[in-house]
Design a protein around this motif. Structure first.
Motif, mmCIF file in Angstrom:
data_model
loop_
_atom_site.group_PDB
_atom_site.id
_atom_site.type_symbol
_atom_site.label_atom_id
_atom_site.label_comp_id
_atom_site.label_asym_id
_atom_site.label_seq_id
_atom_site.Cartn_x
_atom_site.Cartn_y
_atom_site.Cartn_z
ATOM 1 N N GLU A 223 -12.545 32.037 41.469
ATOM 2 C CA GLU A 223 -12.618 30.692 42.015
ATOM 3 C C GLU A 223 -11.510 29.812 41.429
ATOM 4 O OE1 GLU A 223 -16.542 29.343 41.274
ATOM 5 O OE2 GLU A 223 -17.391 30.261 43.077
ATOM 6 N N ASN A 224 -11.263 29.991 40.133
ATOM 7 C CA ASN A 224 -10.157 29.229 39.506
ATOM 8 C C ASN A 224 -8.809 29.590 40.133
ATOM 9 O OD1 ASN A 224 -11.818 27.805 37.742
ATOM 10 N ND2 ASN A 224 -11.713 29.403 36.150
ATOM 11 N N LYS A 225 -8.601 30.889 40.373
ATOM 12 C CA LYS A 225 -7.361 31.332 41.010
ATOM 13 C C LYS A 225 -7.232 30.755 42.415
ATOM 14 C CE LYS A 225 -6.005 35.551 40.515
ATOM 15 N NZ LYS A 225 -6.014 37.027 40.531
ATOM 16 N N LEU A 226 -8.358 30.713 43.151
ATOM 17 C CA LEU A 226 -8.309 30.158 44.512
ATOM 18 C C LEU A 226 -7.984 28.664 44.487
ATOM 19 C CD1 LEU A 226 -8.709 30.446 47.555
ATOM 20 C CD2 LEU A 226 -11.176 30.056 47.181
ATOM 21 N N LEU A 227 -8.592 27.958 43.559
ATOM 22 C CA LEU A 227 -8.294 26.531 43.438
ATOM 23 C C LEU A 227 -6.836 26.290 43.036
ATOM 24 C CD1 LEU A 227 -11.558 25.228 41.688
ATOM 25 C CD2 LEU A 227 -10.858 24.910 44.076
ATOM 26 N N ALA A 228 -6.332 27.140 42.138
ATOM 27 C CA ALA A 228 -4.931 27.018 41.738
ATOM 28 C C ALA A 228 -4.000 27.285 42.928
ATOM 29 C CB ALA A 228 -4.641 27.984 40.584
ATOM 30 N N ALA A 229 -4.361 28.271 43.750
ATOM 31 C CA ALA A 229 -3.546 28.571 44.923
ATOM 32 C C ALA A 229 -3.560 27.407 45.911
ATOM 33 C CB ALA A 229 -4.043 29.855 45.584
ATOM 34 N N LYS A 230 -4.763 26.785 46.072
ATOM 35 C CA LYS A 230 -4.839 25.634 46.958
ATOM 36 C C LYS A 230 -4.006 24.462 46.420
ATOM 37 C CE LYS A 230 -9.326 26.655 49.075
ATOM 38 N NZ LYS A 230 -10.731 26.190 49.282
ATOM 39 N N ASN A 231 -4.043 24.306 45.111
ATOM 40 C CA ASN A 231 -3.210 23.236 44.515
ATOM 41 C C ASN A 231 -1.714 23.514 44.722
ATOM 42 O OD1 ASN A 231 -5.341 21.674 43.580
ATOM 43 N ND2 ASN A 231 -5.478 22.802 41.636
ATOM 44 N N ASP A 232 -1.343 24.766 44.600
ATOM 45 C CA ASP A 232 0.065 25.107 44.865
ATOM 46 C C ASP A 232 0.453 24.802 46.313
ATOM 47 O OD1 ASP A 232 0.363 25.917 42.276
ATOM 48 O OD2 ASP A 232 0.017 28.061 42.709
ATOM 49 N N LEU A 233 -0.494 25.078 47.226
ATOM 50 C CA LEU A 233 -0.219 24.763 48.639
ATOM 51 C C LEU A 233 -0.022 23.266 48.849
ATOM 52 C CD1 LEU A 233 -0.021 25.619 51.606
ATOM 53 C CD2 LEU A 233 -2.532 25.459 51.729
ATOM 54 N N ILE A 234 -0.901 22.475 48.221
ATOM 55 C CA ILE A 234 -0.774 21.008 48.342
ATOM 56 C C ILE A 234 0.540 20.539 47.728
ATOM 57 C CG2 ILE A 234 -1.766 18.815 47.605
ATOM 58 C CD1 ILE A 234 -4.526 20.171 47.794
ATOM 59 N N ASN A 235 0.873 21.109 46.565
ATOM 60 C CA ASN A 235 2.128 20.725 45.905
ATOM 61 C C ASN A 235 3.352 21.075 46.759
ATOM 62 O OD1 ASN A 235 0.762 19.693 43.692
ATOM 63 N ND2 ASN A 235 0.827 21.651 42.560
ATOM 64 N N SER A 236 3.265 22.198 47.457
ATOM 65 C CA SER A 236 4.384 22.597 48.321
ATOM 66 C C SER A 236 4.564 21.609 49.472
ATOM 67 C CB SER A 236 4.149 24.008 48.869
ATOM 68 O OG SER A 236 4.085 24.949 47.810
ATOM 69 N N LYS A 237 3.438 21.163 50.036
ATOM 70 C CA LYS A 237 3.525 20.171 51.112
ATOM 71 C C LYS A 237 4.072 18.837 50.596
ATOM 72 C CE LYS A 237 -0.162 22.186 53.936
ATOM 73 N NZ LYS A 237 -1.491 21.967 54.572
ATOM 74 N N VAL A 238 3.589 18.469 49.396
ATOM 75 C CA VAL A 238 4.110 17.228 48.803
ATOM 76 C C VAL A 238 5.598 17.353 48.505
ATOM 77 C CG1 VAL A 238 3.956 15.720 46.770
ATOM 78 C CG2 VAL A 238 1.868 16.546 47.863
ATOM 79 N N GLU A 239 6.028 18.552 48.121
ATOM 80 C CA GLU A 239 7.450 18.776 47.825
ATOM 81 C C GLU A 239 8.315 18.561 49.065
ATOM 82 O OE1 GLU A 239 10.817 19.748 45.512
ATOM 83 O OE2 GLU A 239 8.772 19.106 45.022
ATOM 84 N N ILE A 240 7.815 18.929 50.226
ATOM 85 C CA ILE A 240 8.573 18.696 51.461
ATOM 86 C C ILE A 240 8.797 17.203 51.685
ATOM 87 C CG2 ILE A 240 8.415 18.791 53.978
ATOM 88 C CD1 ILE A 240 7.354 21.560 53.775
ATOM 89 N N ASN A 241 7.744 16.431 51.515
ATOM 90 C CA ASN A 241 7.889 14.971 51.681
ATOM 91 C C ASN A 241 8.865 14.404 50.660
ATOM 92 O OD1 ASN A 241 6.045 14.968 53.799
ATOM 93 N ND2 ASN A 241 4.295 14.684 52.424
ATOM 94 N N ARG A 242 8.772 14.947 49.410
ATOM 95 C CA ARG A 242 9.685 14.455 48.379
ATOM 96 C C ARG A 242 11.132 14.802 48.723
ATOM 97 N NH1 ARG A 242 12.586 15.832 44.243
ATOM 98 N NH2 ARG A 242 12.239 18.039 44.663
ATOM 99 N N LEU A 243 11.338 16.012 49.228
ATOM 100 C CA LEU A 243 12.687 16.406 49.607
ATOM 101 C C LEU A 243 13.209 15.551 50.763
ATOM 102 C CD1 LEU A 243 12.436 20.313 49.434
ATOM 103 C CD2 LEU A 243 13.756 18.825 47.918
ATOM 104 N N MET A 244 12.363 15.294 51.743
ATOM 105 C CA MET A 244 12.784 14.449 52.869
ATOM 106 C C MET A 244 13.187 13.059 52.390
ATOM 107 S SD MET A 244 12.596 16.133 55.805
ATOM 108 C CE MET A 244 12.366 14.864 57.028
ATOM 109 N N ALA A 245 12.371 12.470 51.529
ATOM 110 C CA ALA A 245 12.684 11.128 51.019
ATOM 111 C C ALA A 245 13.948 11.139 50.160
ATOM 112 C CB ALA A 245 11.495 10.592 50.212
ATOM 113 N N GLU A 246 14.094 12.173 49.314
ATOM 114 C CA GLU A 246 15.258 12.242 48.416
ATOM 115 C C GLU A 246 16.564 12.358 49.202
ATOM 116 O OE1 GLU A 246 17.065 15.216 44.941
ATOM 117 O OE2 GLU A 246 15.057 15.560 45.795
ATOM 118 N N TYR A 247 16.581 13.285 50.150
ATOM 119 C CA TYR A 247 17.828 13.479 50.900
ATOM 120 C C TYR A 247 18.080 12.361 51.897
ATOM 121 C CZ TYR A 247 18.663 18.032 48.850
ATOM 122 O OH TYR A 247 18.946 19.034 47.967
#
Length: 450
Positions: A223-247
């Motif tokens: 369950e911890n691994k699944l939650l960590a994977a979900k957090n990584d997914l959320i972070n990846s989506k947030v990273e896209i927004n950050r990249l769009m704003a940065e560039y």
């Protein structure tokens, strides 16, 4: 008169006094009487002689074309007279130097003004090139940022995909662990039951207990691994927004720098145009220090004299008479006679100082007159209250004298209708205008105003 006096009137009769008879019979009285009769007959006949009506005018000799008339040369700029190159009466060719003036305005005192202005123009042109290079570099930078943004976004999309797959994998692992937990619970319960019935030893029960506890621990870990994977997914989506704003920020800053460089470039180009205009003006002004003859001719009169005299813009300097010109006569006629004259009409002209005998009513008996044709009629009255007429030589008649000079006096006669002398006297006494007839189809004469 009332006859109220006592004086008696005495009438002298022929034959009563001898002296009266002698006076009456003198021979020269008979001759005088005959002479009076003859003159009366001749005068009566003369009243029926043909008389050519005419319009007389007076003027002067001029030139046919405006550019052939005497002209005054003016100074286009203010300055100080430094040197004369001609004198009155000199013959000058077009472009010959007449006068040299020096500068009097402090804005143009610099002897290297043209060279310095040229350097400023070149410097500003190089600045324009620099701004153009900066604009090109910024456009290249914007292209690079756009390509880098696309790669980063692609990388982030891949990471999101990996995170989604990891979440899916961990979810499946969690389900597998849950299945193992259920199996372990079932086996543990079965082992307890069998142990209670004496079919299984206690060691088997303990072993099954250990497996159950291990399965429970795996569930928490999974369950911890699944939650960590979900957090990584959320972070990846947030990273896209950050990249769009940065560039977007980087590209906007480069775009802003580009427009700033373009604005500076256009401003510098405007300065270049202004400096080039000044450079051309300075070059032209530098050529105006030498006042030159606009055409070939003779220097009639110097309107300024001496050296060191300061002159303003538009000051007349010398008068030049062109060497080649087409002679003409400008004459002035009364407003009443203007409608009688038309362009192309023949005119007789005679000049002051030229031997002339003129009979205005009988032009065929005149001597010393020359033929001309009307080439221009001024439709606005002159200051002298008359209208100006320009007359050119008639090529079908005798050439005008070559000795004529511009400005010489001239008299003109425009020939009109031929009428009897008595009619002309009657017209003149009544102040009527001369006759003017226009032929229609060569057969009918009608009185018609032009």
């Amino acid at each position: 008169m009332l006859n109220i006096s006592d004086n008696n009137q005495v009438y002298i009769t022929k034959g009563k006094y001898k002296t009266v008879d002698n006076l009456v019979n003198r021979p020269h009285y008979k001759i005088l009487n005959k002479l009076i009769i003859v003159l009366s007959i001749v005068g009566l006949i003369a009243l029926f002689l043909p008389w050519t009506q005419n319009i007389s005018g007076s003027g002067s000799v001029t030139t046919l074309k405006p550019d052939q008339r005497p002209q005054t040369i003016h100074s286009a700029i203010a300055g100080r007279i430094e040197k004369w190159y001609v004198q009155e009466g000199d013959f000058v060719q077009k472009g010959d130097t007449i006068l040299f003036i020096s500068e009097t305005k402090d804005d143009y005192f610099d002897p290297n003004l043209i060279a310095n202005t040229k350097q400023q123009v070149d410097a500003k042109k190089m600045a324009v090139d620099s701004y153009s290079g900066k604009v090109g570099a910024l456009e290249t930078q914007m292209g690079s940022l756009e390509r880098e943004k696309n790669l980063k976004l692609e990388q982030a999309q891949n990471k999101i995909r990996q995170s989604e797959l990891k979440v899916k994998s961990d979810s499946m692992d969690l389900e597998a662990v849950k299945t193992q937990l259920r199996i372990a619970e079932t086996q543990f319960k079965r082992a307890q039951q069998l142990n209670g019935e004496g079919l299984k030893p206690l060691t088997d029960v303990e072993e099954k207990r250990l497996k159950l506890q291990a399965s429970e621990a795996k569930i928490i870990t999974q369950e911890n691994k699944l939650l960590a994977a979900k957090n990584d997914l959320i972070n990846s989506k947030v990273e896209i927004n950050r990249l769009m704003a940065e560039y977007a920020e980087k590209i906007s800053k480069a775009d802003s720098d580009k427009f700033t460089a373009l604005s500076n470039k256009y401003d510098t180009e405007a300065q270049v145009s202004k400096l080039e205009n000044q450079y051309v003006n300075y070059s032209i002004r530098n050529g105006m220090y030498y006042i030159k003859a606009p055409q070939t001719g003779y220097v009639n009169r110097a309107l300024l004299a001496g050296l060191g005299e300061t002159i303003k813009e538009g000051t007349p300097i010398v008068s030049i008479m062109p060497s080649g010109y087409d002679i003409a006569v400008e004459t002035y006629v009364n407003p009443m006679d203007l409608p009688l004259i038309s362009k192309g009409e023949k005119v007789r002209v005679w000049f002051d100082g030229w031997p002339t005998i003129v009979f205005s009513g009988w032009p065929g008996m005149s001597y010393g007159t020359f033929g001309g044709r009307v080439v221009a009629i001024e439709n606005f009255i002159s200051p002298n209250g008359k209208y100006r007429i320009l007359i050119a030589p008639d090529n079908d008649e005798q050439k005008w004298p070559e000795q004529l000079s511009i400005g010489a006096g001239a008299q003109t006669i425009a020939l009109l209708d031929t009428v009897p002398v008595w009619y002309e006297i009657w017209r003149t006494l009544n102040g009527f205008p001369p006759n003017y007839y226009k032929s229609i189809n060569g057969s009918e004469n009608t009185k018609d105003k032009k």
